[in-house]
Design a protein around this motif. Structure first.
Motif, PDB file in Angstrom:
ATOM      1  N   ARG A 120       9.647  -8.442   0.329  1.00  0.00           N
ATOM      2  CA  ARG A 120       9.366  -7.508  -0.763  1.00  0.00           C
ATOM      3  C   ARG A 120       8.764  -8.281  -1.922  1.00  0.00           C
ATOM      4  O   ARG A 120       9.324  -9.290  -2.358  1.00  0.00           O
ATOM      5  CB  ARG A 120      10.668  -6.830  -1.199  1.00  0.00           C
ATOM      6  N   ARG A 131      11.963  -3.285   5.909  1.00  0.00           N
ATOM      7  CA  ARG A 131      12.783  -4.491   5.859  1.00  0.00           C
ATOM      8  C   ARG A 131      14.212  -4.116   6.207  1.00  0.00           C
ATOM      9  O   ARG A 131      14.633  -2.988   6.022  1.00  0.00           O
ATOM     10  CB  ARG A 131      12.694  -5.029   4.425  1.00  0.00           C
ATOM     11  N   ALA A 132      14.947  -5.037   6.723  1.00  0.00           N
ATOM     12  CA  ALA A 132      16.387  -4.845   6.826  1.00  0.00           C
ATOM     13  C   ALA A 132      17.040  -5.389   5.553  1.00  0.00           C
ATOM     14  O   ALA A 132      16.397  -6.089   4.770  1.00  0.00           O
ATOM     15  CB  ALA A 132      16.930  -5.551   8.058  1.00  0.00           C
ATOM     16  N   ASP A 133      18.302  -5.062   5.363  1.00  0.00           N
ATOM     17  CA  ASP A 133      19.029  -5.505   4.184  1.00  0.00           C
ATOM     18  C   ASP A 133      19.358  -6.986   4.332  1.00  0.00           C
ATOM     19  O   ASP A 133      20.311  -7.358   5.013  1.00  0.00           O
ATOM     20  CB  ASP A 133      20.303  -4.671   4.017  1.00  0.00           C
ATOM     21  N   ASN A 134      18.567  -7.842   3.678  1.00  0.00           N
ATOM     22  CA  ASN A 134      18.727  -9.285   3.852  1.00  0.00           C
ATOM     23  C   ASN A 134      19.977  -9.829   3.164  1.00  0.00           C
ATOM     24  O   ASN A 134      20.486 -10.867   3.562  1.00  0.00           O
ATOM     25  CB  ASN A 134      17.480 -10.006   3.366  1.00  0.00           C
ATOM     26  N   ASN A 166      13.514 -13.101   0.870  1.00  0.00           N
ATOM     27  CA  ASN A 166      14.458 -13.199   1.988  1.00  0.00           C
ATOM     28  C   ASN A 166      15.338 -14.431   1.852  1.00  0.00           C
ATOM     29  O   ASN A 166      16.549 -14.378   2.052  1.00  0.00           O
ATOM     30  CB  ASN A 166      13.715 -13.239   3.318  1.00  0.00           C
ATOM     31  N   ASP A 169      17.760 -13.749  -1.029  1.00  0.00           N
ATOM     32  CA  ASP A 169      18.791 -12.754  -0.718  1.00  0.00           C
ATOM     33  C   ASP A 169      19.848 -13.310   0.229  1.00  0.00           C
ATOM     34  O   ASP A 169      21.055 -13.147   0.011  1.00  0.00           O
ATOM     35  CB  ASP A 169      18.154 -11.519  -0.076  1.00  0.00           C
ATOM     36  N   GLN A 273      17.323  -9.039  13.786  1.00  0.00           N
ATOM     37  CA  GLN A 273      16.291  -8.505  12.899  1.00  0.00           C
ATOM     38  C   GLN A 273      15.257  -7.774  13.759  1.00  0.00           C
ATOM     39  O   GLN A 273      14.682  -8.384  14.659  1.00  0.00           O
ATOM     40  CB  GLN A 273      15.647  -9.667  12.134  1.00  0.00           C
ATOM     41  N   SER A 304      18.038   4.667   9.505  1.00  0.00           N
ATOM     42  CA  SER A 304      17.861   3.728   8.396  1.00  0.00           C
ATOM     43  C   SER A 304      18.035   4.484   7.091  1.00  0.00           C
ATOM     44  O   SER A 304      18.259   5.695   7.071  1.00  0.00           O
ATOM     45  CB  SER A 304      16.482   3.071   8.460  1.00  0.00           C
ATOM     46  N   GLU A 315      12.113   1.001  -0.285  1.00  0.00           N
ATOM     47  CA  GLU A 315      12.317   0.101   0.841  1.00  0.00           C
ATOM     48  C   GLU A 315      13.077   0.839   1.933  1.00  0.00           C
ATOM     49  O   GLU A 315      14.154   1.383   1.686  1.00  0.00           O
ATOM     50  CB  GLU A 315      13.099  -1.130   0.388  1.00  0.00           C
ATOM     51  N   ASP A 316      12.490   0.884   3.116  1.00  0.00           N
ATOM     52  CA  ASP A 316      13.163   1.455   4.276  1.00  0.00           C
ATOM     53  C   ASP A 316      13.973   0.346   4.933  1.00  0.00           C
ATOM     54  O   ASP A 316      13.426  -0.556   5.573  1.00  0.00           O
ATOM     55  CB  ASP A 316      12.138   2.029   5.257  1.00  0.00           C
ATOM     56  N   GLN A 317      15.283   0.412   4.759  1.00  0.00           N
ATOM     57  CA  GLN A 317      16.160  -0.646   5.251  1.00  0.00           C
ATOM     58  C   GLN A 317      16.624  -0.297   6.661  1.00  0.00           C
ATOM     59  O   GLN A 317      17.476   0.558   6.866  1.00  0.00           O
ATOM     60  CB  GLN A 317      17.350  -0.840   4.311  1.00  0.00           C
TER      61      GLN A 317
END
Length: 346
Positions: A120, A131-134, A166, A169, A273, A304, A315-317
């Motif tokens: 991001r 993205r996933a929740d880092n 990333n 985080d 991931q 998600s 942000e699409d987590q």
């Protein structure tokens, strides 16, 4: 494919024409989209590179690709080339999330929407971050190691580049979790810039100074797995989990090599991931942006959550589960679970 519910945010209007260059043509007659791959020296990103043309074809997009090789200056040059070819949207994964701002500003001025994958930007506008929740990566790794070490001992953390959101985080969440939940675990942070050779050298030095090291957190298995395994072999520390000398290792990525290493007992866990979903939804969103669609915050129809990370930026987590050998750790999946993308890719 189901559409996600349309939202209240203002639509992005696009009036861009032209055709593009490059190597991967997904289909004819579709919108021309540029995808910059961030690197090809990582098994995770090589998997993403495999998935992108497949997903573009499914969406009817003409895919034009470049590779910035972990170099933000090269990424900026690649974007210039894509612009000159008239792409209608761009997907990128900037590894230096601060230095990409001028490039994002230029794309915004030309009304070319951007979707970023995995990272991001610190500043600048993009249509959607996929993205996933880092931070959850760091927390899951901390909880796994903290419990396996019974709240005491030394852990080495192979950090990513702290110029990347990333890396920050994962590092911050891991440190905060350890300080709060396992204050008697000593964390030895090792800056690596996402480079396997740097990680190997620093891990060797750390083990020499701390022969009682009991845990390792690898923030990127695609880069750090092989170097870490080789260092532990050289030190005679690559032993089964039943051996008192075993060093507990948790990773991030979910590549096939990690899943095999978990099954073999060389490492203990990873956070999967989703390389396949990164490609799928990044291209979905860039197509949606070209079509003038908008989205709302909240749960999606693909398991998600879209969150607002700052005004105007969503942000699409995507889900990223912890994976262990037997799935017995709370919330984890078994390493041989056929639903994991790492068990599907050849």
């Amino acid at each position: 494919m189901k559409r996600i519910a349309t939202a209240v945010l203002a639509a992005v209007a696009l009036v861009v024409t032209g055709c593009g260059t490059s190597t991967d043509k997904a289909s004819s007659g579709g919108a021309v989209v540029g995808v910059d791959y961030p690197r090809s020296d990582s098994d995770f990103w090589n998997s993403y590179i495999k998935y992108a043309p497949e997903q573009a074809k499914a969406l009817g997009l003409d895919l034009k690709t470049s590779n910035s090789e972990n170099d933000v200056a090269k990424l900026a040059a690649n974007v210039q080339a894509l612009i000159s070819q008239g792409v209608k949207g761009v997907v990128m994964a900037p590894q230096d999330t601060a230095a990409i701002a001028p490039t994002l500003d230029q794309l915004k001025a030309k009304k070319i929407p951007v979707v970023t994958v995995d990272t991001r930007p610190d500043v600048g506008d993009v249509f959607m971050v996929v993205r996933a929740d880092n931070r959850a990566y760091g927390t899951k790794a901390c909880e796994f190691l903290g419990k396996k070490l019974e709240g005491k001992g030394k852990v080495a953390m192979l950090q990513g580049d702290l110029a990347s959101i990333n890396g920050r985080d994962r590092t911050e969440a891991f440190n905060e979790c350890m300080k709060k939940q396992f204050p008697n675990v000593q964390v030895i942070g090792l800056a690596t810039d996402w480079k396997g050779d740097v990680a190997a050298n620093k891990l060797q030095t750390t083990i020499a100074a701390n022969p009682d090291l009991k845990g390792i957190y690898m923030q990127a298995g695609g880069v750090f797995l092989n170097p870490t395994i080789q260092v532990l072999k050289q030190k005679g520390m690559l032993v089964p989990p039943s051996d008192p000398k075993h060093v507990f290792i948790v990773s991030n990525d979910g590549i096939p090599q990690e899943l095999k290493a978990i099954a073999d007992g060389d490492i203990d866990a990873t956070v999967s991931q989703p390389a396949d979903l990164y490609a799928k939804w990044a291209l979905f969103y860039v197509k949606a942006a070209i079509d003038g669609k908008t989205f709302q915050l909240g749960a999606t129809d693909h398991d998600s959550t879209i969150v607002g990370v700052r005004p105007g930026l969503m942000e699409d987590q995507l889900p990223a589960p912890l994976v262990t050998k037997d799935g017995s750790f709370p919330g984890s999946k078994k390493s041989d679970d056929p639903a994991l993308w790492g068990n599907q890719i050849k």
